[in-house]
Design a protein around this motif. Structure first.
Motif, mmCIF file in Angstrom:
data_model
loop_
_atom_site.group_PDB
_atom_site.id
_atom_site.type_symbol
_atom_site.label_atom_id
_atom_site.label_comp_id
_atom_site.label_asym_id
_atom_site.label_seq_id
_atom_site.Cartn_x
_atom_site.Cartn_y
_atom_site.Cartn_z
ATOM 1 N N LEU A 17 0.836 -1.208 0.000
ATOM 2 C CA LEU A 17 0.000 0.000 0.000
ATOM 3 C C LEU A 17 0.866 1.253 0.000
ATOM 4 C CD1 LEU A 17 -2.909 1.323 0.540
ATOM 5 C CD2 LEU A 17 -2.187 1.332 2.927
ATOM 6 N N THR A 18 1.843 1.286 0.904
ATOM 7 C CA THR A 18 2.701 2.467 1.013
ATOM 8 C C THR A 18 3.509 2.673 -0.265
ATOM 9 O OG1 THR A 18 2.912 1.931 3.368
ATOM 10 C CG2 THR A 18 4.359 3.624 2.503
ATOM 11 N N TYR A 21 1.213 3.960 -3.179
ATOM 12 C CA TYR A 21 0.862 5.374 -3.038
ATOM 13 C C TYR A 21 2.092 6.258 -3.247
ATOM 14 C CZ TYR A 21 -4.034 5.320 -1.605
ATOM 15 O OH TYR A 21 -5.404 5.219 -1.609
ATOM 16 N N THR A 72 5.053 10.430 1.935
ATOM 17 C CA THR A 72 4.832 8.987 1.808
ATOM 18 C C THR A 72 6.156 8.221 1.794
ATOM 19 O OG1 THR A 72 4.712 9.262 -0.612
ATOM 20 C CG2 THR A 72 2.636 9.234 0.611
ATOM 21 N N GLN A 454 2.706 1.668 -12.390
ATOM 22 C CA GLN A 454 2.409 0.765 -11.275
ATOM 23 C C GLN A 454 2.539 -0.692 -11.715
ATOM 24 O OE1 GLN A 454 1.993 1.532 -8.186
ATOM 25 N NE2 GLN A 454 1.565 3.725 -8.212
ATOM 26 N N LEU A 495 -4.119 3.722 4.859
ATOM 27 C CA LEU A 495 -5.024 3.774 3.713
ATOM 28 C C LEU A 495 -5.840 5.056 3.732
ATOM 29 C CD1 LEU A 495 -6.362 2.463 1.241
ATOM 30 C CD2 LEU A 495 -7.921 1.281 2.814
ATOM 31 N N ALA A 496 -6.388 5.389 4.897
ATOM 32 C CA ALA A 496 -7.186 6.620 5.015
ATOM 33 C C ALA A 496 -6.315 7.859 4.817
ATOM 34 C CB ALA A 496 -7.870 6.660 6.383
ATOM 35 N N PHE A 498 -3.288 8.175 3.260
ATOM 36 C CA PHE A 498 -2.771 8.315 1.898
ATOM 37 C C PHE A 498 -3.870 8.684 0.909
ATOM 38 C CE2 PHE A 498 0.741 5.054 3.022
ATOM 39 C CZ PHE A 498 1.453 6.055 3.682
ATOM 40 N N THR A 499 -5.054 8.127 1.114
ATOM 41 C CA THR A 499 -6.168 8.477 0.228
ATOM 42 C C THR A 499 -6.524 9.942 0.374
ATOM 43 O OG1 THR A 499 -7.040 6.215 0.387
ATOM 44 C CG2 THR A 499 -8.535 7.923 -0.405
ATOM 45 N N ALA A 500 -6.494 10.438 1.611
ATOM 46 C CA ALA A 500 -6.768 11.863 1.843
ATOM 47 C C ALA A 500 -5.713 12.736 1.175
ATOM 48 C CB ALA A 500 -6.825 12.150 3.342
ATOM 49 N N LEU A 502 -3.895 11.916 -1.444
ATOM 50 C CA LEU A 502 -4.083 11.826 -2.888
ATOM 51 C C LEU A 502 -5.231 12.722 -3.351
ATOM 52 C CD1 LEU A 502 -3.391 10.536 -5.607
ATOM 53 C CD2 LEU A 502 -4.946 8.649 -5.023
ATOM 54 N N ILE A 503 -6.329 12.698 -2.615
ATOM 55 C CA ILE A 503 -7.468 13.553 -2.965
ATOM 56 C C ILE A 503 -7.066 15.015 -2.867
ATOM 57 C CG2 ILE A 503 -9.776 14.266 -2.245
ATOM 58 C CD1 ILE A 503 -10.241 11.352 -1.358
#
Length: 520
Positions: A17-18, A21, A72, A454, A495-496, A498-500, A502-503
């Motif tokens: 995951l890391t 991202y 990251t 990726q 996950l939360a 990194f998603t934040a 990215l957004i």
């Protein structure tokens, strides 16, 4: 055992995951920094304020991406110590060296001069500012070099010897580690593919301006720089990718066999251009692995060994062995690895009991300068990691994931070469704005470039499973002794987070692009 497996699975998932991202931000940083430096060089040479305005626009997008990529990346490096402490102990003397150099030399170089790059306009001379911009771009790519050296060593451990007293691999040749053929080629392939992605980003954003009939001069001139830069980079990427295939065939044959879903090796092996794999449960034989496929005759042998009739080992060869081709059965490798593990345990027991004669005897076996050492290290310790495996089947990575990821990467790369060549040609003839289909394709190539990037890392990292260090340490041995629930909890936190991030990055980038370069 179930708790250990849970920890291993969650640790792998968290690291994946890391890494995924983090790699969303790195390629754009590596390539866009160079494109910005080229644009500022044009400004320095011409003195045209248009190029200053254009440079500063792309610099704004670079800055947003750079900041989140650093965040990251720091977490990724800390995970080696928190989640993979056994791995860090086993190879820290080697793996830590390039990472330390990356932090001391490359990261501080880019982080120092990026301040001048952003805040030095009008405060330092144009020449010094240009130098700072180039040093920022060079620093980012030097950073990539040392990180890729560390990663390459995991794929091809070289320049080291094993110390039974400390149970650690210790570096014997820094230059072998830093300039191994795997490291050099991986850097070339990874960095030029990142240059291609950045060029596609600049071309795609500029194409959006042309579709909106905005900023035509900035868009066409940015495309002139980025399309040529990207076309050259994509051709080098294709060349280094071909070299990667030849290196993998020699050093990681299981990865190659899985990438091609090649079960039975053969001479004059064909390359599967496209195909659809059958699920494992529906496969009745190794010849029945595909619903359909289109082969290029002898191409796999040519790409792997530069010989149309060369033998390419398949999965079954590597598991069951092939005496005619000099391939040991996996069971034999596992048995030899267990001999090496037993010798290490006997060494530990002898030290504890004060049996110096046994200690000296085993020490000679791990000493590459002695005849018995060269024999033992080559015949037994070379398979040390196999001794921890329970069955040969563990050596087979995820075949469908590798097969399709490889074709996404290669197929997208071919499309990028064609698209960049067309964009450069039409833009040079001042006809690009009329080719609205090509402009739309250029925009679509931005997400496709990220997908291909990726996919390349999936091939590289999933393909070497089950190894965290090729042939020396399986993933399950390198993991830290942590409760699986703890790693799972941090997985969802990351996950939360990194998603934040990215957004946030996407929203800022879209807003900056919509606003455009503005006026200086």
């Amino acid at each position: 055992m179930s708790d250990i497996l849970q920890t291993v699975d969650w640790s792998r998932a968290q690291f994946a995951l890391t890494a995924i991202y983090h790699w969303l931000f790195v390629p754009l940083t590596l390539g866009l920094g160079v494109i910005i430096a080229i644009m500022e060089s044009i400004y320095y040479r011409t003195g045209d304020d248009f190029w200053k305005r254009t440079t500063r626009f792309w610099m704004r997008l670079f800055g947003v991406n750079f900041a989140i990529g650093v965040a990251t990346g720091l977490i990724l490096e800390f995970e080696f110590g928190t989640n993979w402490s056994n791995y860090s102990h086993f190879v820290g003397d080697i793996f830590g060296a390039p990472l330390a150099i990356e932090g001391i030399m490359a990261f501080f170089l880019e982080s120092t001069f990026i301040a001048v790059m952003y805040f030095g306009w009008g405060k330092v001379s144009r020449g010094f500012h240009l130098t700072a911009t180039w040093l920022t771009a060079i620093g980012a790519n030097l950073s990539a070099w040392w990180i890729l050296v560390a990663n390459s060593w995991m794929q091809y451990p070289t320049g080291c010897t094993f110390n039974p007293e400390t149970v650690r691999n210790e570096m014997t040749s820094f230059w072998e580690v830093a300039f191994s053929p795997v490291a050099v080629n991986k850097f070339s392939h990874t960095v030029t593919s990142s240059f291609t992605l950045a060029a596609l980003f600049v071309v795609g954003v500029s194409a959006w301006y042309l579709l909106k009939r905005r900023e035509r001069q900035m868009a066409t001139r940015s495309i002139a720089v980025a399309s040529l830069f990207g076309l050259v980079a994509s051709l080098v990427t294709a060349y280094s990718g071909d070299r990667s295939g030849a290196i993998v065939a020699r050093l990681q044959p299981m990865k190659l066999a899985a990438m091609e879903a090649l079960y039975d090796g053969c001479e004059g092996a064909p390359l599967t251009a496209v195909g659809i794999l059958r699920p494992e449960s529906q496969r009745t034989s190794d010849d029945d692995a595909f619903y359909f496929k289109v082969d290029i005759p002898k191409m796999l042998s040519i790409m792997s060994f530069r010989d149309a009739e060369a033998y390419v080992a398949g999965i079954n060869d590597l598991l069951r062995g092939n005496p005619e081709q000099g391939i040991l059965p996996a069971e034999e490798k596992i048995a030899r690895g267990r001999v090496a593990i037993d010798e290490l345990a006997r060494f530990r027991d002898a030290r504890q009991s004060g049996d110096q004669e046994t200690v000296d005897q085993i020490t000679r076996k791990f000493d590459p300068s002695t005849p018995e050492g060269r024999e033992f290290l080559g015949e037994y310790f070379a398979y040390f990691g196999y001794g921890y495996l329970q069955s040969p089947e563990q050596l087979v990575p995820n075949i469908p994931l590798l097969f399709y990821s490889f074709r996404v990467m290669v197929g997208a790369g071919c499309l990028f070469i064609l698209m960049l060549a067309l964009v450069w040609w039409y833009n040079r003839r001042d006809k690009l704005a009329e080719k609205r289909w090509l402009l739309r394709l250029a925009i679509l190539c931005i997400p496709l470039a990220y997908l291909a990037s990726q996919a390349g890392w999936v091939v590289a990292e999933v393909g070497r499973q089950p190894w965290v260090i090729q042939d020396l340490m399986p993933v399950g041995v390198g993991v830290s002794k942590l409760p699986g629930e703890s790693v799972a909890t941090t997985f969802f936190i990351f996950l939360a987070l990194f998603t934040a991030l990215l957004i946030a990055e996407l929203s800022i980038l879209f807003r900056q692009i919509k606003e455009g370069p503005g006026k200086e």
